[in-house]
Design an enzyme around this catalytic site. Structure first.
Site, PDB file in Angstrom:
ATOM      1  N   LYS A  22       0.836  -1.208   0.000  1.00  0.00           N
ATOM      2  CA  LYS A  22       0.000   0.000   0.000  1.00  0.00           C
ATOM      3  C   LYS A  22       0.861   1.245   0.000  1.00  0.00           C
ATOM      4  CE  LYS A  22      -3.017   2.653   3.036  1.00  0.00           C
ATOM      5  NZ  LYS A  22      -2.168   3.665   3.618  1.00  0.00           N
ATOM      6  N   LYS A  91       0.975  11.391   4.800  1.00  0.00           N
ATOM      7  CA  LYS A  91       1.286  10.350   5.788  1.00  0.00           C
ATOM      8  C   LYS A  91       1.874   9.121   5.100  1.00  0.00           C
ATOM      9  CE  LYS A  91      -1.989   7.687   7.018  1.00  0.00           C
ATOM     10  NZ  LYS A  91      -1.791   6.302   6.601  1.00  0.00           N
TER      11      LYS A  91
END
Length: 149
Positions: A22, A91
């Site tokens: 991811k 992030k």
């Protein structure tokens, strides 16, 4: 259980491997957003519409989900409402860079991408939709630096 909440399930390895995949994916998405923005700006500066340039790119080897899906659906129509925030993208880019540092893996392009996504440089707040990074009408990254001498 996963089939009830996910459209696609891909097994990539032991615990944590999916998270790494991811982060790698989102690092590429962050990069593609900036390179697609630059490509669209170049096309428009040369008199070719963004939509026409993207039709060519998307039928050739330069395509990505950003050029095929995101720009046509959220950037060019100026809706900027994909549901994913600039803060979440920051992030994930930060976490990918931290993982690279832990592994001793140099990533100079990702370092530049992270700097470009930073709030001061991008002028996007964490709550802004990340599609705004691709806005060809925004002034971000267009200031020409001058040197003396």
């Amino acid at each position: 259980m996963l089939e009830a909440i996910a459209a696609k399930i891909i097994f990539v390895g032991p615990s944590g491997a999916g998270n790494v995949a991811k982060l790698v994916n989102n690092m590429l998405v962050a990069s593609h957003m900036i390179t697609t923005l630059e490509a669209v700006r170049l096309a428009e500066a040369a008199g070719v519409s963004a939509a026409d340039a993207l039709r060519v790119v998307n039928s050739a080897t330069g395509r990505s989900a950003i050029s095929e899906i995101h720009f046509p659906n959220w950037v060019l129509p100026r809706s900027f409402d994909s549901g994913f925030s600039a803060g979440l993208m920051r992030k994930d880019v930060r976490l990918a860079r931290e993982l690279a540092a832990q592994l001793g893996c140099e990533m100079p392009v990702a370092d530049l991408v992270a700097e470009m996504w930073s709030e001061p440089r991008s002028e996007l707040t964490d709550s802004d939709d990340f599609m705004l990074m691709g806005d060809p009408q925004a002034a971000r990254f267009t200031t020409k630096e001058t040197t003396n001498g």
